[in-house]
Design a protein around this motif. Structure first.
Motif, PDB file in Angstrom:
ATOM      1  N   PRO A 128     -17.324  30.666 -32.706  1.00 14.72           N
ATOM      2  CA  PRO A 128     -18.028  30.732 -33.988  1.00 14.72           C
ATOM      3  C   PRO A 128     -18.244  32.148 -34.488  1.00 14.72           C
ATOM      4  CG  PRO A 128     -19.121  29.208 -32.498  1.00 14.72           C
ATOM      5  CD  PRO A 128     -18.097  29.946 -31.692  1.00 14.72           C
ATOM      6  N   SER A 129     -18.430  33.084 -33.578  1.00 13.17           N
ATOM      7  CA  SER A 129     -18.652  34.465 -34.007  1.00 13.17           C
ATOM      8  C   SER A 129     -17.422  35.029 -34.702  1.00 13.17           C
ATOM      9  CB  SER A 129     -19.041  35.341 -32.811  1.00 13.17           C
ATOM     10  OG  SER A 129     -18.016  35.311 -31.824  1.00 13.17           O
ATOM     11  N   GLY A 130     -16.220  34.628 -34.255  1.00 17.12           N
ATOM     12  CA  GLY A 130     -15.000  35.081 -34.909  1.00 17.12           C
ATOM     13  C   GLY A 130     -14.876  34.502 -36.313  1.00 17.12           C
ATOM     14  N   VAL A 131     -15.234  33.216 -36.478  1.00 19.68           N
ATOM     15  CA  VAL A 131     -15.217  32.595 -37.805  1.00 19.68           C
ATOM     16  C   VAL A 131     -16.243  33.286 -38.709  1.00 19.68           C
ATOM     17  CG1 VAL A 131     -15.552  30.455 -39.102  1.00 19.68           C
ATOM     18  CG2 VAL A 131     -14.437  30.391 -36.855  1.00 19.68           C
ATOM     19  N   LEU A 132     -17.398  33.580 -38.163  1.00 22.35           N
ATOM     20  CA  LEU A 132     -18.448  34.236 -38.938  1.00 22.35           C
ATOM     21  C   LEU A 132     -17.981  35.606 -39.425  1.00 22.35           C
ATOM     22  CD1 LEU A 132     -21.341  34.397 -40.010  1.00 22.35           C
ATOM     23  CD2 LEU A 132     -22.049  35.237 -37.758  1.00 22.35           C
ATOM     24  N   ALA A 133     -17.338  36.366 -38.566  1.00 20.51           N
ATOM     25  CA  ALA A 133     -16.850  37.697 -38.959  1.00 20.51           C
ATOM     26  C   ALA A 133     -15.831  37.579 -40.079  1.00 20.51           C
ATOM     27  CB  ALA A 133     -16.249  38.397 -37.743  1.00 20.51           C
ATOM     28  N   ALA A 134     -14.981  36.558 -40.030  1.00 22.31           N
ATOM     29  CA  ALA A 134     -13.979  36.372 -41.086  1.00 22.31           C
ATOM     30  C   ALA A 134     -14.644  36.008 -42.411  1.00 22.31           C
ATOM     31  CB  ALA A 134     -12.991  35.296 -40.670  1.00 22.31           C
ATOM     32  N   LEU A 135     -15.680  35.198 -42.383  1.00 16.26           N
ATOM     33  CA  LEU A 135     -16.413  34.845 -43.604  1.00 16.26           C
ATOM     34  C   LEU A 135     -17.091  36.071 -44.199  1.00 16.26           C
ATOM     35  CD1 LEU A 135     -18.068  31.478 -42.499  1.00 16.26           C
ATOM     36  CD2 LEU A 135     -16.204  31.759 -44.145  1.00 16.26           C
TER      37      LEU A 135
END
Length: 339
Positions: A128-135
């Motif tokens: 989830p942290s990787g998805v959050l960084a992309a957002l």
């Protein structure tokens, strides 16, 4: 002779005492009758008294009229006061505004049982942290945060459900409903950029859906909502396949609310106002989400009517929740705003 004269005197004296009269012809005493003197003693003063009362009433006619007017007005004020009290306790229509500005999205993660995502997307959602960084890297995104971690518990003190709903799909402890998909809250700098940002967010591996996040119209206007039974046939409300709430049940709910300390205002939202909110915040030009189609809000038949309560003390929210949740016609009670 002396005896006869004495008897005559006694007879005359008795006649005077008893009011009896002697018949001149027969010499006999007649039966006593009510004398006019007795009538004079009993009622002879009535004409004078009536005359005096009339004179007194005429002399004080203004005072009497004023007193009568005061009595009549007092009665009107009492009746009017109860009428105004009843009017003041009737639910108010929803306020005209203000309408909070829509400026954000809810972004869901893949990896959920219902998500139509590829194995690679499900694998990406495990970070989830990787998805959050992309957002957060998307131009025009003011803020993005993980609002609910994977398999986060939906247990909360923000919703009160009837005891008869325990063990049903409307119970937060019911298997399969205690957990909800992980999602992010995303705020935009400019709402005009929503279509571009939504499309870029949908292209990030691990993202399942992008929903426009409609702000709560009632936040700041009310502290607690009471959603009523109002649904198509077959939808569970209070433990049975109930019909919509009745007017009698609505009045009973309002009466109980006014007996709770801290209640300041009660609003009633009907289908028309809820439709107005939906139309105000509906966004038809967004790409929707994978495998389910475009974003749709609830239909008119699925909408509930609700009471919204403004409090002088938010500590009364829990009192309302526990007191109202089991009343006939109530679907559930929910908190508005922060806990």
């Amino acid at each position: 002779m002396l005896l006869d004269r004495h008897m005559v005197l006694v007879t005359r004296h008795a006649s005077m005492l008893t009011g009896g009269k002697k018949d001149r012809k027969s010499g006999r005493m007649n039966a006593p009758t009510e004398s006019s003197d007795a009538e004079e003693l009993s009622f002879g003063g009535e004409p004078d008294r009536v005359s005096w009362l009339r004179s007194w009433a005429f002399a004080h006619r203004r005072s009497l009229l004023a007193g009568a007017a005061v009595l009549v007005l007092s009665g009107l004020f009492v009746a009017g006061g109860w009428h105004l009290r009843d009017l003041s306790r009737r639910p108010l229509p929803p306020p005209d505004g203000p309408w909070p500005q829509q400026n954000g999205f809810t972004v869901g993660l893949c990896g959920q049982p219902a998500a139509a995502c590829t194995p690679a997307e499900n694998e990406a959602a495990e970070n989830p942290s990787g998805v959050l960084a992309a957002l957060q890297a998307i131009s025009g995104v003011a803020n993005a945060r993980l609002a609910c971690a994977p398999s986060c518990l939906q247990k909360t003190r923000n919703v009160w459900r009837s005891r008869v709903l325990q063990g049903t799909i409307y119970d937060s402890d019911y298997p399969g409903t205690s957990f909800m998909p992980a999602y992010f809250d995303m705020t935009l700098d400019r709402w005009d950029d929503r279509a571009r940002i939504a499309e870029q967010a949908m292209s990030i591996p691990g993202v399942w859906y992008v929903f426009p996040k409609a702000p709560d119209f009632w936040e700041g206007k009310a502290d607690v909502a009471i959603d009523l039974c109002s649904h198509p046939a077959g939808l569970l409300c209070t433990g049975v396949h109930d019909r919509s709430v009745t007017e009698t049940q609505k009045q009973a709910i309002v009466d109980r609310l006014w007996n709770i300390d801290g209640v300041e205002k009660i609003y009633y939202e009907n289908h028309a106002h809820r439709t107005k909110i939906q139309e105000h915040y509906e966004i038809p030009d967004l790409p929707g989400h994978k495998g389910i189609g475009t974003v749709r809000l609830v239909s008119l038949e699925e909408m509930t009517e609700s009471f919204y309560v403004k409090l002088t003390d938010r500590r009364a929210i829990e009192v309302i929740g526990e007191s109202i949740k089991d009343m006939p016609g109530v679907h559930y009670v929910r908190r508005i705003g922060p806990a």
